[in-house]
Design a protein around this motif. Structure first.
Motif, PDB file in Angstrom:
ATOM      1  N   LYS B   6      17.592 -86.058 112.256  1.00 43.68           N
ATOM      2  CA  LYS B   6      16.260 -86.480 112.711  1.00 43.68           C
ATOM      3  C   LYS B   6      15.181 -85.537 112.148  1.00 43.68           C
ATOM      4  O   LYS B   6      14.088 -85.974 111.793  1.00 43.68           O
ATOM      5  CB  LYS B   6      16.216 -86.476 114.249  1.00 43.68           C
ATOM      6  CG  LYS B   6      15.022 -87.204 114.825  1.00 43.68           C
ATOM      7  CD  LYS B   6      15.105 -87.321 116.329  1.00 43.68           C
ATOM      8  CE  LYS B   6      13.790 -87.870 116.890  1.00 43.68           C
ATOM      9  NZ  LYS B   6      13.786 -87.902 118.357  1.00 43.68           N
ATOM     10  N   VAL B   7      15.551 -84.269 112.036  1.00 39.24           N
ATOM     11  CA  VAL B   7      14.588 -83.298 111.480  1.00 39.24           C
ATOM     12  C   VAL B   7      14.504 -83.456 109.959  1.00 39.24           C
ATOM     13  O   VAL B   7      13.424 -83.502 109.379  1.00 39.24           O
ATOM     14  CB  VAL B   7      15.004 -81.847 111.840  1.00 39.24           C
ATOM     15  CG1 VAL B   7      14.129 -80.841 111.109  1.00 39.24           C
ATOM     16  CG2 VAL B   7      14.928 -81.638 113.340  1.00 39.24           C
ATOM     17  N   LEU B   8      15.695 -83.561 109.337  1.00 46.45           N
ATOM     18  CA  LEU B   8      15.733 -83.502 107.871  1.00 46.45           C
ATOM     19  C   LEU B   8      15.350 -84.802 107.173  1.00 46.45           C
ATOM     20  O   LEU B   8      15.046 -84.805 105.992  1.00 46.45           O
ATOM     21  CB  LEU B   8      17.125 -83.070 107.398  1.00 46.45           C
ATOM     22  CG  LEU B   8      17.540 -81.650 107.769  1.00 46.45           C
ATOM     23  CD1 LEU B   8      18.912 -81.335 107.210  1.00 46.45           C
ATOM     24  CD2 LEU B   8      16.527 -80.629 107.248  1.00 46.45           C
ATOM     25  N   ARG B   9      15.435 -85.913 107.889  1.00 43.13           N
ATOM     26  CA  ARG B   9      15.127 -87.186 107.216  1.00 43.13           C
ATOM     27  C   ARG B   9      13.622 -87.415 107.107  1.00 43.13           C
ATOM     28  O   ARG B   9      13.183 -88.381 106.478  1.00 43.13           O
ATOM     29  CB  ARG B   9      15.792 -88.348 107.944  1.00 43.13           C
ATOM     30  CG  ARG B   9      15.113 -88.706 109.235  1.00 43.13           C
ATOM     31  CD  ARG B   9      15.565 -90.037 109.778  1.00 43.13           C
ATOM     32  NE  ARG B   9      14.833 -90.264 111.019  1.00 43.13           N
ATOM     33  CZ  ARG B   9      15.351 -90.734 112.120  1.00 43.13           C
ATOM     34  NH1 ARG B   9      16.621 -91.040 112.164  1.00 43.13           N
ATOM     35  NH2 ARG B   9      14.621 -90.911 113.194  1.00 43.13           N
ATOM     36  N   GLN B  10      12.851 -86.525 107.734  1.00 45.81           N
ATOM     37  CA  GLN B  10      11.390 -86.658 107.609  1.00 45.81           C
ATOM     38  C   GLN B  10      11.011 -86.632 106.131  1.00 45.81           C
ATOM     39  O   GLN B  10      11.597 -85.882 105.358  1.00 45.81           O
ATOM     40  CB  GLN B  10      10.709 -85.478 108.291  1.00 45.81           C
ATOM     41  CG  GLN B  10      10.773 -85.521 109.796  1.00 45.81           C
ATOM     42  CD  GLN B  10      10.045 -84.315 110.355  1.00 45.81           C
ATOM     43  OE1 GLN B  10       8.894 -84.404 110.737  1.00 45.81           O
ATOM     44  NE2 GLN B  10      10.722 -83.192 110.369  1.00 45.81           N
ATOM     45  N   ASN B  11      10.030 -87.402 105.790  1.00 50.40           N
ATOM     46  CA  ASN B  11       9.511 -87.462 104.410  1.00 50.40           C
ATOM     47  C   ASN B  11      10.466 -88.141 103.426  1.00 50.40           C
ATOM     48  O   ASN B  11      10.236 -88.120 102.227  1.00 50.40           O
ATOM     49  CB  ASN B  11       9.180 -86.063 103.863  1.00 50.40           C
ATOM     50  CG  ASN B  11       8.179 -85.350 104.730  1.00 50.40           C
ATOM     51  OD1 ASN B  11       7.181 -85.927 105.120  1.00 50.40           O
ATOM     52  ND2 ASN B  11       8.459 -84.096 105.057  1.00 50.40           N
ATOM     53  N   LEU B  12      11.564 -88.703 103.953  1.00 59.71           N
ATOM     54  CA  LEU B  12      12.492 -89.408 103.055  1.00 59.71           C
ATOM     55  C   LEU B  12      11.820 -90.689 102.564  1.00 59.71           C
ATOM     56  O   LEU B  12      11.361 -91.491 103.370  1.00 59.71           O
ATOM     57  CB  LEU B  12      13.783 -89.755 103.811  1.00 59.71           C
ATOM     58  CG  LEU B  12      14.837 -90.555 103.044  1.00 59.71           C
ATOM     59  CD1 LEU B  12      15.430 -89.719 101.928  1.00 59.71           C
ATOM     60  CD2 LEU B  12      15.943 -91.015 103.975  1.00 59.71           C
ATOM     61  N   SER B  13      11.788 -90.854 101.226  1.00 62.02           N
ATOM     62  CA  SER B  13      11.139 -92.039 100.673  1.00 62.02           C
ATOM     63  C   SER B  13      12.183 -93.116 100.422  1.00 62.02           C
ATOM     64  O   SER B  13      13.048 -92.980  99.556  1.00 62.02           O
ATOM     65  CB  SER B  13      10.424 -91.676  99.365  1.00 62.02           C
ATOM     66  OG  SER B  13      10.161 -92.843  98.649  1.00 62.02           O
ATOM     67  N   ILE B  14      12.122 -94.166 101.221  1.00 64.99           N
ATOM     68  CA  ILE B  14      13.079 -95.271 101.088  1.00 64.99           C
ATOM     69  C   ILE B  14      12.922 -95.930  99.714  1.00 64.99           C
ATOM     70  O   ILE B  14      13.903 -96.308  99.075  1.00 64.99           O
ATOM     71  CB  ILE B  14      12.863 -96.308 102.210  1.00 64.99           C
ATOM     72  CG1 ILE B  14      13.129 -95.662 103.584  1.00 64.99           C
ATOM     73  CG2 ILE B  14      13.765 -97.522 102.028  1.00 64.99           C
ATOM     74  CD1 ILE B  14      14.538 -95.197 103.813  1.00 64.99           C
ATOM     75  N   GLY B  15      11.670 -96.013  99.239  1.00 59.39           N
ATOM     76  CA  GLY B  15      11.403 -96.626  97.932  1.00 59.39           C
ATOM     77  C   GLY B  15      12.125 -95.892  96.815  1.00 59.39           C
ATOM     78  O   GLY B  15      12.787 -96.503  95.974  1.00 59.39           O
ATOM     79  N   GLN B  16      12.038 -94.555  96.859  1.00 62.50           N
ATOM     80  CA  GLN B  16      12.718 -93.747  95.830  1.00 62.50           C
ATOM     81  C   GLN B  16      14.230 -93.937  95.898  1.00 62.50           C
ATOM     82  O   GLN B  16      14.910 -94.031  94.884  1.00 62.50           O
ATOM     83  CB  GLN B  16      12.384 -92.269  96.024  1.00 62.50           C
ATOM     84  CG  GLN B  16      11.025 -91.893  95.453  1.00 62.50           C
ATOM     85  CD  GLN B  16      10.642 -90.462  95.776  1.00 62.50           C
ATOM     86  OE1 GLN B  16      11.357 -89.763  96.483  1.00 62.50           O
ATOM     87  NE2 GLN B  16       9.513 -90.046  95.265  1.00 62.50           N
ATOM     88  N   LEU B  17      14.720 -93.998  97.133  1.00 60.78           N
ATOM     89  CA  LEU B  17      16.165 -94.136  97.333  1.00 60.78           C
ATOM     90  C   LEU B  17      16.654 -95.475  96.774  1.00 60.78           C
ATOM     91  O   LEU B  17      17.657 -95.542  96.062  1.00 60.78           O
ATOM     92  CB  LEU B  17      16.471 -94.049  98.833  1.00 60.78           C
ATOM     93  CG  LEU B  17      17.897 -93.674  99.205  1.00 60.78           C
ATOM     94  CD1 LEU B  17      18.221 -92.282  98.698  1.00 60.78           C
ATOM     95  CD2 LEU B  17      18.081 -93.734 100.705  1.00 60.78           C
TER      96      LEU B  17
END
Lengths: 198, 394
Positions: B6-17
């Motif tokens: 929950k902490v680390l997934r912040q700022n994860l870009s789904i588009g990039q993934l």
């Protein structure tokens, strides 16, 4: 179990487990830096800092992680909470590493510091004083030999500071850890074995 | 782990993934398609499915101008034959034995008004190399009938070349079998009249064949003093006709391979190069995709640098904190493998129809190697990424 911390600077300091120390200095003198040096978060100093005669700079990253989990509990000046986690989750993220307390015990602590209604609110919407109490509870939810608190009551009223002092004294009696508190003026109202000036 | 994520997934870009997954799927699909296509056409290239070329070869020595002027015939020395026999690509080697006397053949079919005759030549090879199976393929001295095998191209030449222009009827293979040739053999001051019967057609050997026993008997009768040992042509059965060593050996020893048998080897070689090019392109795309993913992860870690530092300050190890990112990379790689294999299955279903049309006996290879390659690639890429992630968190 670490029993003493020695600061081998030009003005040496010695902290023993089971005793309370208050480090006082004006703003910008290096109170926060001292606490960071003790934990090995920073090493830009001249001299040595030893934990049970072992230089903190010799600890491996893995040993340091264990140190933060089971020996040194911190209340940082900037608190270091996770804004997107709830108040409880911020405590649980420390507690889950050692399963030190049950959820009921944590709830009871929240009750005592007057945060039971903030249990599931994200830390980012809490006031600084409320966040300070969450950070304090978080430090109490792990085993430790020393509890290091950097201006822990700077944003608390006297009543809340008194409650925190009672809790920490009770915990210390039970667990026997040492306490190092830094203060700019307003101090956590507990008995101190030594007041140190930087 | 839930709270950490929950902490680390912040700022994860789904588009990039998603961008990475699509690029990785494309790269992986190209790789597995290249591998699978190569494996599926391998039996054709190596002639196991048998449409590309026979695994027999006829070798000759080139006739030089000097040979032509001096009248010498290029022949294989016994040592040369022995050396060739020892080559790893040779399974069996046979020599052509030529008739050393004169032969005249006459074909008379009164009902069609056919009466043609010509000088002929006979050759023999060991029976193992002959692609016609017939009980009549036998000769014992004293027999008056000689079985003959002619190249199938001769029949085609007659039917489609000679017959239409001469108003002769086209004839079938079974009709030819009924035709009897009047053969006259002479030499050494003797002659003999024999009956020849074409018992079959060869697609493999481009000469007029008679049994080895007949050649040995007739040479002894009509050309006893002529040199019998000269071997001008060799026939080989090779283990893999696409083996590049055959072409190299023939080039080094100045030998000619009859027909266009080497073309298949060249085609096979070209095919291998094409597959290699396809694989390299796939690899490049995959590595670029992996690079994009790594950049995205680095960016993510950069944005979450403070959270990572704070997690370390409360006792989490770099190993533990690297795990969610490593798992993310592994899962995206696994998803890419799944999709790539799915696309491969669909594409293969389409191209196999064409391949089987081309070579009906083709037995398509299993998908095991493609799966292995894809999984191996995902694992190697994940392992590499895992190491880079750990190092950057530490």
């Amino acid at each position: 179990m670490i029993s003493d911390i020695h600061i081998g600077f030009s003005h040496p300091m010695h902290f023993e487990r089971g005793k309370n120390y208050c480090v006082e200095a004006a703003s910008g003198i290096g109170k926060s830096s001292l606490l960071h040096f003790i934990g090995g978060f920073r090493s830009d100093y001249i001299g040595t800092i030893t934990l049970d005669q072992r230089d903190i700079r010799d600890f491996t990253p893995r040993e340091r992680a264990r140190l933060y989990r089971t020996e040194l509990a911190y209340v940082f000046q900037n608190l270091r909470l996770f804004p997107n986690l709830t108040a409880f989750e911020n405590v649980q993220i420390v507690n889950q590493q050692t399963s030190f307390r049950s959820e009921e015990e944590i709830r009871a602590l929240f009750e005592q510091v007057g945060l039971s209604d903030k249990w599931d609110q994200p830390a980012q919407i809490l006031s600084w004083g409320q966040q300070q109490r969450v950070a304090f509870l978080r430090a109490l939810c792990q085993p430790c030999s020393f509890l290091l608190m950097d201006e822990p009551v700077s944003h608390l009223d006297d009543a809340n500071a008194r409650i925190m002092a009672d809790i920490v004294t009770r915990e210390q009696t039970k667990r026997g850890f040492g306490i190092v508190v830094t203060s700019l003026g307003k101090t956590l109202p507990i008995h101190y074995d030594q007041h140190l000036q930087l | 782990m839930r709270l950490i994520w929950k902490v680390l997934r912040q700022n994860l870009s789904i588009g990039q993934l998603i961008g990475f997954i699509i690029a990785n799927i494309i790269g992986l699909t190209i790789i597995v398609l290249g591998v699978q296509l190569y494996r599926d056409i391998q039996p054709i290239l190596s002639n196991k499915a048998g449409f590309m070329r026979p695994d027999f070869m006829v070798l000759t020595k080139p006739v030089s101008t000097l040979d032509a002027i001096s009248g010498t015939k290029p022949a294989f020395e016994p040592e040369e034959i022995e050396e060739l026999r020892q080559q790893p690509f040779v399974e069996q080697l046979g020599t052509f034995t030529a008739a050393q006397y004169r032969i005249y053949g006459q074909l008379v079919v009164k009902s069609y008004g056919i009466d043609v005759g010509s000088d002929l030549f006979f050759e023999a090879v060991p029976d193992d190399f002959i692609d016609v199976e017939s009980e009549e393929w036998t000769f014992t001295p004293g027999d008056t009938k000689v079985p003959i095998i002619v190249p199938r191209t001769y029949l085609n030449l007659y039917n489609f070349g000679y017959a239409p222009t001469s108003d002769f009827p086209a004839i079938s293979e079974s009709m030819v079998n009924k035709v009897v040739l009047n053969l006259t053999l002479w030499g050494n001051g003797r002659s003999a009249q024999l009956k020849g019967r074409i018992i079959g057609f060869s697609s493999r050997i481009n000469t007029i064949l008679v049994p080895q026993t007949f050649i040995e008997w007739s040479n002894a009768q009509f050309a006893p003093y002529r040199h019998q040992g000269d071997v001008s042509r060799l026939i080989l059965r090779v283990s893999n006709p696409t083996d590049e060593r055959i072409a190299t050996y023939c080039k080094e020893h100045e030998l000619n391979i009859e027909g266009d048998n080497l073309n298949a080897s060249k085609a096979s070689w070209l095919m291998r190069i094409l597959v290699a090019v396809v694989l390299v392109i796939g690899l490049i795309i995959c590595f670029l995709a992996a690079y994009v993913l790594m950049l995205s992860i680095f960016l993510l870690m950069q944005r979450n640098q403070e959270a990572i530092r704070n997690l370390k300050a409360i006792g989490y190890t770099s190993h533990y904190l690297a795990r969610p990112y490593q798992l993310l990379v592994f899962l995206t790689n696994l998803v890419s493998v799944g999709f790539a294999m799915l696309i491969l299955s669909f594409s293969r279903y389409t191209y196999l129809k064409y391949l089987i049309g081309l070579a009906p006996d083709l037995r398509p290879a299993s998908l095991a190697v493609a799966w292995l390659v894809a999984l191996l690639f995902a694992i190697v890429l994940s392992a590499f990424s895992a190491r880079v992630i750990y190092r950057s968190i530490r």
